[in-house]
Scaffold this motif. Structure first.
Motif, mmCIF file in Angstrom:
data_model
loop_
_atom_site.group_PDB
_atom_site.id
_atom_site.type_symbol
_atom_site.label_atom_id
_atom_site.label_comp_id
_atom_site.label_asym_id
_atom_site.label_seq_id
_atom_site.Cartn_x
_atom_site.Cartn_y
_atom_site.Cartn_z
ATOM 1 N N ALA A 86 0.834 -1.203 0.000
ATOM 2 C CA ALA A 86 0.000 0.000 0.000
ATOM 3 C C ALA A 86 0.866 1.249 0.000
ATOM 4 C CB ALA A 86 -0.920 -0.013 1.222
ATOM 5 N N GLN A 87 1.920 1.221 0.785
ATOM 6 C CA GLN A 87 2.828 2.368 0.830
ATOM 7 C C GLN A 87 3.607 2.499 -0.475
ATOM 8 O OE1 GLN A 87 5.814 2.189 3.919
ATOM 9 N NE2 GLN A 87 6.210 4.382 3.817
ATOM 10 N N GLN A 88 4.034 1.357 -1.026
ATOM 11 C CA GLN A 88 4.824 1.379 -2.257
ATOM 12 C C GLN A 88 4.045 1.936 -3.438
ATOM 13 O OE1 GLN A 88 6.445 -2.449 -3.336
ATOM 14 N NE2 GLN A 88 7.433 -1.677 -5.188
ATOM 15 N N PHE A 89 2.747 1.599 -3.520
ATOM 16 C CA PHE A 89 1.953 1.985 -4.700
ATOM 17 C C PHE A 89 0.892 3.043 -4.402
ATOM 18 C CE2 PHE A 89 3.375 -2.403 -5.744
ATOM 19 C CZ PHE A 89 4.120 -2.090 -6.876
ATOM 20 N N GLY A 90 0.840 3.535 -3.169
ATOM 21 C CA GLY A 90 -0.066 4.635 -2.852
ATOM 22 C C GLY A 90 -1.519 4.252 -2.671
ATOM 23 N N PHE A 91 -1.789 3.048 -2.143
ATOM 24 C CA PHE A 91 -3.167 2.633 -1.877
ATOM 25 C C PHE A 91 -3.556 2.973 -0.438
ATOM 26 C CE2 PHE A 91 -1.923 -0.485 -5.210
ATOM 27 C CZ PHE A 91 -2.906 -0.172 -6.146
ATOM 28 N N SER A 92 -4.860 3.131 -0.223
ATOM 29 C CA SER A 92 -5.409 3.333 1.122
ATOM 30 C C SER A 92 -6.420 2.231 1.410
ATOM 31 C CB SER A 92 -6.082 4.697 1.249
ATOM 32 O OG SER A 92 -5.139 5.743 1.077
ATOM 33 N N TYR A 93 -6.432 1.700 2.617
ATOM 34 C CA TYR A 93 -7.391 0.669 3.012
ATOM 35 C C TYR A 93 -7.718 0.850 4.493
ATOM 36 C CZ TYR A 93 -3.263 -1.593 5.007
ATOM 37 O OH TYR A 93 -2.119 -1.860 5.737
ATOM 38 N N GLN A 94 -8.738 0.151 4.969
ATOM 39 C CA GLN A 94 -9.178 0.314 6.347
ATOM 40 C C GLN A 94 -8.470 -0.658 7.297
ATOM 41 O OE1 GLN A 94 -11.242 2.743 7.472
ATOM 42 N NE2 GLN A 94 -11.201 3.544 5.379
ATOM 43 N N GLN A 95 -8.743 -1.944 7.133
ATOM 44 C CA GLN A 95 -8.126 -2.948 7.994
ATOM 45 C C GLN A 95 -7.977 -4.268 7.256
ATOM 46 O OE1 GLN A 95 -10.680 -3.446 11.395
ATOM 47 N NE2 GLN A 95 -12.337 -4.381 10.234
ATOM 48 N N VAL A 96 -7.146 -5.136 7.812
ATOM 49 C CA VAL A 96 -6.924 -6.456 7.230
ATOM 50 C C VAL A 96 -7.458 -7.514 8.192
ATOM 51 C CG1 VAL A 96 -5.216 -8.126 6.418
ATOM 52 C CG2 VAL A 96 -4.874 -5.676 5.989
ATOM 53 N N THR A 97 -8.288 -8.416 7.673
ATOM 54 C CA THR A 97 -8.837 -9.509 8.474
ATOM 55 C C THR A 97 -8.414 -10.838 7.867
ATOM 56 O OG1 THR A 97 -10.771 -8.164 9.046
ATOM 57 C CG2 THR A 97 -10.950 -10.536 9.386
ATOM 58 N N ILE A 98 -8.005 -11.763 8.724
ATOM 59 C CA ILE A 98 -7.592 -13.094 8.272
ATOM 60 C C ILE A 98 -8.753 -14.054 8.461
ATOM 61 C CG2 ILE A 98 -5.923 -14.952 8.538
ATOM 62 C CD1 ILE A 98 -4.754 -12.215 7.626
ATOM 63 N N LYS A 99 -9.096 -14.796 7.392
ATOM 64 C CA LYS A 99 -10.209 -15.734 7.453
ATOM 65 C C LYS A 99 -9.812 -17.096 6.890
ATOM 66 C CE LYS A 99 -13.894 -12.290 7.151
ATOM 67 N NZ LYS A 99 -15.170 -11.921 6.478
ATOM 68 N N ASN A 100 -10.612 -18.099 7.229
ATOM 69 C CA ASN A 100 -10.454 -19.422 6.637
ATOM 70 C C ASN A 100 -11.618 -19.649 5.683
ATOM 71 O OD1 ASN A 100 -9.642 -22.010 6.019
ATOM 72 N ND2 ASN A 100 -10.163 -22.883 8.002
ATOM 73 N N ALA A 101 -11.696 -18.812 4.661
ATOM 74 C CA ALA A 101 -12.802 -18.870 3.709
ATOM 75 C C ALA A 101 -12.693 -20.127 2.844
ATOM 76 C CB ALA A 101 -12.795 -17.617 2.835
ATOM 77 N N LYS A 102 -13.839 -20.590 2.374
ATOM 78 C CA LYS A 102 -13.880 -21.822 1.592
ATOM 79 C C LYS A 102 -13.799 -21.583 0.085
ATOM 80 C CE LYS A 102 -14.510 -23.978 5.462
ATOM 81 N NZ LYS A 102 -13.352 -24.657 6.104
ATOM 82 N N THR A 103 -14.047 -20.343 -0.354
ATOM 83 C CA THR A 103 -14.152 -20.119 -1.797
ATOM 84 C C THR A 103 -13.255 -19.010 -2.333
ATOM 85 O OG1 THR A 103 -16.029 -18.613 -1.459
ATOM 86 C CG2 THR A 103 -16.537 -20.938 -1.839
ATOM 87 N N ARG A 104 -12.681 -18.175 -1.468
ATOM 88 C CA ARG A 104 -11.901 -17.038 -1.963
ATOM 89 C C ARG A 104 -10.547 -16.939 -1.278
ATOM 90 N NH1 ARG A 104 -15.838 -11.710 -2.393
ATOM 91 N NH2 ARG A 104 -17.333 -12.540 -3.885
ATOM 92 N N TRP A 105 -9.554 -16.568 -2.073
ATOM 93 C CA TRP A 105 -8.229 -16.288 -1.519
ATOM 94 C C TRP A 105 -8.227 -14.927 -0.810
ATOM 95 C CZ3 TRP A 105 -4.823 -20.071 -1.223
ATOM 96 C CH2 TRP A 105 -4.865 -21.109 -2.154
ATOM 97 N N GLY A 106 -9.061 -14.026 -1.276
ATOM 98 C CA GLY A 106 -9.121 -12.709 -0.666
ATOM 99 C C GLY A 106 -10.323 -11.942 -1.191
#
Length: 250
Positions: free
Chosen positions: A162-182
């Motif tokens: 995010a810092q390298q490419f100038g993105f903004s985001y709120q928070q990061v959550t870790i999940k054990n989802a069954k269908t998506r990598w992210g």
């Protein structure tokens, strides 16, 4: 003349019914669904979602119409299930930062411990390590380890890009989802799958960049792919490499 009674609408919760050549099917009424929809998920079987006024007879007719398609997908899922890892003392298994070590012991139950880059799992010596209960315990221990790694590694990796490419985001959550990598929410909260810790580093980074790109471009249109290609170097090529990996098969 006696009026013929119409088939009642399915309105009282989930109904399970055995359908010839298919097996058990769940019929689920929905107040918001506009069409009859069939979904087939690993471990959950066939699920049919119905609009509010749909009848069970209509739903069954639709299932019969799609029977060949359903059988094909059930067969594919069964084949995928057979590819799941059989954790063995003789076969090396590694996460990003840990190696699995299986050891028999005299106690009647399994136990595990993480130390110095090793995930130790002890299993009762009177029970073979191939036993489903032992395999389930090992998988749980592996996923616990993946979660620890992911919480330590992924948020800082997101912050770096995010810092390298100038993105903004709120928070990061870790999940054990069954269908998506992210995924990235409309409000730019980023969800990342703990199984990213099984991927090669460049593909893990690609998924992170993919979700960061969604903080700017919410769909998968041309602008999204152009942005992702710019920051990843080869968006389409990396996306193609991702197809060699499965979330629940490893």
């Amino acid at each position: 003349m006696e009026r013929k009674k119409s088939t009642p609408a399915l309105t009282k919760g989930i109904l399970e019914k055995e359908i010839d050549t298919i097996g058990l099917v769940q019929f689920v009424p929905s107040a918001t669904a506009k069409y009859v929809r069939i979904s087939i998920k690993p471990g959950k079987g066939v699920r049919v979602t119905l609009p509010k006024r749909a009848t069970l007879a209509q739903a069954e007719a639709f299932v019969q119409e799609k029977a060949a398609w359903i059988r094909k997908h059930l067969s594919s899922q069964q084949q995928e299930q057979t590819k799941k890892t059989l954790f063995s003392p003789d076969v090396e298994f590694k996460t990003r930062f840990h190696q699995l070590l299986l050891l028999p012991h005299a106690l009647p139950q399994c136990k595990s411990r993480i130390k110095d880059g090793i995930l130790y799992v002890w299993y009762p010596e009177q029970v073979t390590w191939e036993h489903p209960d032992i395999q389930d315990y090992i998988k749980t221990a592996v996923e616990y380890t993946l979660r620890l790694e992911a919480k330590r590694y992924l948020p800082q990796r997101v912050a770096y890009f995010a810092q390298q490419f100038g993105f903004s985001y709120q928070q990061v959550t870790i999940k054990n989802a069954k269908t998506r990598w992210g995924s990235c929410s409309y409000t730019n909260n980023i969800n990342l799958n703990l199984h990213l810790m099984r991927l090669p580093e460049h593909l893990c980074d690609y998924v992170i960049l993919h979700e960061l790109a969604h903080t700017v471009e919410k769909n998968h249109g041309p602008k999204f792919w152009a942005l992702l290609d710019k920051i990843s170097g080869d968006a389409r090529g990396l996306d193609k490499q991702m197809k060699a990996y499965r979330l629940q098969v490893y």
